[in-house]
Design an enzyme around this catalytic site. Structure first.
Site, mmCIF file in Angstrom:
data_model
loop_
_atom_site.group_PDB
_atom_site.id
_atom_site.type_symbol
_atom_site.label_atom_id
_atom_site.label_comp_id
_atom_site.label_asym_id
_atom_site.label_seq_id
_atom_site.Cartn_x
_atom_site.Cartn_y
_atom_site.Cartn_z
ATOM 1 N N CYS A 196 54.357 -1.929 47.785
ATOM 2 C CA CYS A 196 53.952 -3.127 46.919
ATOM 3 C C CYS A 196 53.936 -4.278 47.589
ATOM 4 C CB CYS A 196 54.181 -3.801 45.977
ATOM 5 S SG CYS A 196 53.526 -1.759 44.222
ATOM 6 N N ARG A 207 50.139 -4.394 44.313
ATOM 7 C CA ARG A 207 50.291 -3.310 43.600
ATOM 8 C C ARG A 207 49.509 -2.335 44.542
ATOM 9 N NH1 ARG A 207 49.012 0.710 38.269
ATOM 10 N NH2 ARG A 207 50.853 2.751 39.112
ATOM 11 N N ILE A 255 50.861 4.119 43.985
ATOM 12 C CA ILE A 255 50.835 5.382 44.375
ATOM 13 C C ILE A 255 51.629 6.767 42.862
ATOM 14 C CG2 ILE A 255 52.671 6.957 45.667
ATOM 15 C CD1 ILE A 255 51.249 5.236 47.500
ATOM 16 N N ILE A 256 52.397 6.180 42.166
ATOM 17 C CA ILE A 256 52.793 6.738 40.817
ATOM 18 C C ILE A 256 51.769 6.131 39.849
ATOM 19 C CG2 ILE A 256 55.097 7.938 39.184
ATOM 20 C CD1 ILE A 256 54.643 9.184 42.259
ATOM 21 N N ASN A 291 59.100 -3.382 44.655
ATOM 22 C CA ASN A 291 57.967 -2.935 45.991
ATOM 23 C C ASN A 291 58.756 -1.189 46.128
ATOM 24 O OD1 ASN A 291 57.359 -2.303 48.383
ATOM 25 N ND2 ASN A 291 58.613 -3.523 49.535
ATOM 26 N N GLY A 292 58.486 -0.164 46.391
ATOM 27 C CA GLY A 292 58.815 1.102 46.660
ATOM 28 C C GLY A 292 58.933 1.906 45.514
ATOM 29 N N GLU A 293 59.735 2.951 45.670
ATOM 30 C CA GLU A 293 59.696 4.401 45.268
ATOM 31 C C GLU A 293 61.169 5.408 45.752
ATOM 32 O OE1 GLU A 293 56.843 5.724 44.504
ATOM 33 O OE2 GLU A 293 55.592 4.585 45.595
ATOM 34 N N SER A 298 57.147 10.099 57.505
ATOM 35 C CA SER A 298 57.917 10.388 59.407
ATOM 36 C C SER A 298 58.975 10.808 59.704
ATOM 37 C CB SER A 298 57.719 8.459 59.916
ATOM 38 O OG SER A 298 58.816 8.312 59.468
ATOM 39 N N GLY A 299 59.175 11.026 60.849
ATOM 40 C CA GLY A 299 60.295 10.932 62.091
ATOM 41 C C GLY A 299 61.297 10.035 61.712
#
Length: 643
Positions: free
Chosen positions: A2, A54, A57-58, A80-82, A379-380
């Site tokens: 977000c 927003r 995602i979840i 903002n985040g997970e 991503s790596g």
């Protein structure tokens, strides 16, 4: 994922409607970060307003809406985040009597703060995040940023108090926020291609450092200084702890431990209520993440790569073969040079402050293309800094060993004599390049020379002082790190959060794509810190341990390949299709307009480059990006004033 923004101005005298309108205005600048929903919270008596955009995602339902109050109504958060381990934390909270309306990680984070306080919650919640938390009981505002620095958070002063946001655009959305360029910060931009925290391009703005939180109250708002931030996860302390308790097992033991840690990190990051894919470049890091993700998934994981249609692309060929071997649902986007060049004028808007990493262009392209099919991509990123992946590490170690052939005093005297005069000439090779290395006191000095664009930015930026950074302040100097460990640690402290993760965040969020990096799970990082050089920093095979693990999932011919960068041919662009554009930005009139840089120093390099001295493009790209950003921010601020 977000966008968040807000202000706290107790003496501004705005009513609730005015505060709500202001918060929406600031939040609207972050629409790209959160196109799915928006919300505001105001507490007019305190002069506080919070805004949220927003990206769902979840918990895609309205129960995930923000700003979100805690169950006891004491706290309100914009986040903002997970939180990757939120289900584990939720179970622990449920056992303690907490109940939940929905299943968002935001609600879990709030309940954790209610139960354990800020410090206790942050110590338990592992993820990527930036948030602002209003404590209604104590009339305090907390800002926090995740352990590694994956999510950004800026804060600055207005005449009446505080503004903050995920990007500088949000702060500029405030009508009383009129910042000035920080010329000291420009010296960092010219040297590193980015501006390290806690500074920003504006004097009145700070970036919250990775793993830190900061508390504001009315007393600190009334003062002129900044309240000190404090770490809740201190990377330097974690490195010291790892050195004090190094990994003592065999290489097979290390491989087993790393495999388990990475599989857990990937498994957590595959959790979402929307489609999840991954970036697959064909290199070691992204291939390993792809292999582990496919192993954890019951369905083919969507993988994405870009291939440049107008040049020989080895990465694309490897990515296709790796995807076929692993069984991912692979999409290769073929893009042209024209596609890449079309991104360049938008870079100032996307990256929000001057930024000059040349790989930002392909990063934007792959994010744009992946967003057509997924909302989250793994991503790596992180493998190079944690497992000795950069070729510059090898070159610096080679030159450090050469130092042993001359006595220190003679070496430094000879080095200073060779680099007399114009230090920038060292960029073109020859004796001055050797001299810059010889004059260095230690591996830190050699490495600083390796990563510097402009060697003497103070000669270019008017009236500036170069601020200390991790590369010049010599953190961990007493920790007994090997030369290889020192370089990786410095990059983990500075280059990773302030360049690599900025690039990942801005490119993805410019199109509403959340990027997750399993290699940067804090448990993986702490494990890497504990490894001996023989496993972590083997010069004969950079990223030895990651490659050894990858061989469990891929045949040798897909593992043993040269490292390829993810850059852009800016030298060819500046001498070809971008020359007229750059000529305008680097004209004497344009350079003197803001009077930030010494025009003669820049023009000397630009004219030499146009005569065929190709090495100067790395110096010039940072200046072109600065000039382009200055033009963009003038237009942005003018449009804001007229709105």
């Amino acid at each position: 994922m977000c966008g968040i923004a807000g202000c706290w101005e107790p003496q501004a005298g705005r009513d609730a409607d005015a505060l709500a309108a202001l918060a929406r205005r600031m939040g609207q600048t972050l629409h790209h970060r959160g196109p799915d929903d928006d919300g505001v919270f105001v507490e007019a008596a305190a002069g506080l307003a919070l805004a949220h955009r927003r990206l769902a995602i979840i918990d895609l339902t309205p129960l995930g809406h923000q700003p979100m109050p805690s169950a006891d109504a004491r706290y309100v958060i914009v986040y903002n985040g997970e939180i990757y381990n939120f289900e584990e934390v939720r179970s622990e909270l449920a056992a303690r009597g907490h109940s939940f309306r929905g299943h968002s990680d935001t609600e879990v984070l709030l309940a954790a703060i209610v139960e354990w306080g800020i410090d206790g919650a942050l110590s338990r919640c592992d993820g990527m995040f930036a948030f602002a938390l209003w404590d209604r009981a104590e009339r305090q505002l907390w800002l926090a940023r995740d352990r590694v620095g994956k999510k950004p958070l800026y804060y600055g002063r207005t005449p009446h108090g505080l503004v903050f946001g995920s990007e500088l655009k949000a702060l500029l959305g405030h009508p009383r926020f009129e910042p000035e360029i920080d010329t000291d910060a420009l010296t960092s931009l010219l040297r590193y291609d980015y501006i390290p925290a806690p500074r920003s391009i504006y004097r009145e703005v700070r970036k919250l450092e990775a793993g830190h939180c900061v508390r504001f109250d009315e007393a600190t708002l009334a003062g002129t200084g900044w309240p000190p931030s404090r770490p809740f996860w201190d990377a330097q302390a974690r490195i010291r702890a790892a050195l004090a308790n190094p990994f003592g097992g065999s290489e097979e033991d290390a491989l087993a431990a790393l495999d388990e840690l990475l599989r857990s990190a990937v498994r957590l990051r595959l959790h979402a209520d929307v489609p999840v894919g991954l970036f697959l470049s064909g290199g070691t890091d992204s291939s390993l993440i792809a292999a582990l993700a496919q192993r954890e998934s019951a369905q083919p994981v969507q993988s994405f790569t870009i291939a440049f249609a107008d040049r020989h692309d080895v990465d694309g060929a490897y990515a296709r073969r790796i995807a076929a071997h692993l069984g991912t649902a692979h999409t290769e986007f073929r893009v042209s040079g024209a596609d890449a060049l079309a991104v360049v004028p938008r870079l100032p808007e996307i990256y929000d402050e001057p930024f000059a990493d040349v790989s930002m262009v392909p990063s934007v392209l792959v994010a744009q293309l992946a967003r057509r099919q997924v909302k989250v991509a793994l991503s790596g990123d992180g493998g190079d800094e944690l497992f000795f992946g950069y070729s510059r590490y090898l070159r610096a170690l080679r030159n450090w060993r050469w130092h042993a052939y001359l006595p220190q005093g003679l070496r430094r005297l000879l080095g200073r004599w060779l680099v007399r005069g114009d230090l920038e000439i060292a960029r073109t090779g020859g004796l001055r390049t050797i001299g810059m290395e010889m004059a260095a006191e230690d591996i830190d000095g050699i490495y600083l020379n390796r990563i510097s664009r402009w060697r003497s930015p103070l000669r270019v930026v008017h009236g500036a002082e170069e601020p200390p950074t991790a590369y010049t302040a010599r953190p961990l100097a007493d920790a007994g790190l090997s030369p290889a460990q020192r370089m990786m640690s410095l990059d983990f402290l500075a280059y990773l959060p302030e360049d690599v993760l900025v690039k990942l965040d801005r490119s993805g969020m410019s199109v509403g794509l959340e990027a997750r990096s399993p290699l940067l799970d804090s448990r993986v990082a702490e494990f890497a810190f504990s490894l001996p050089d023989a496993m972590r920093a083997r010069e004969s095979e950079p990223k030895h341990l990651l490659k050894a693990l990858l061989r469990r999932y891929l045949p040798d011919e897909l593992v043993d390949r040269p490292k390829a960068g993810f850059g852009a041919p800016v030298g060819s662009w500046l001498s070809g299709p971008l020359r007229e554009w750059a000529d305008d930005l680097l004209s004497e009139e344009s350079l003197r307009r803001d009077n930030l840089l010494d025009a003669s120093s820049v023009l000397r390099r630009w004219n030499a480059f146009k005569r065929g001295e190709r090495k100067w493009h790395t110096h010039l790209w940072s200046v072109v990006m600065l000039q382009s950003w200055l033009a963009w921010q003038r237009d942005f601020r003018a449009a804001r004033r007229s709105a």
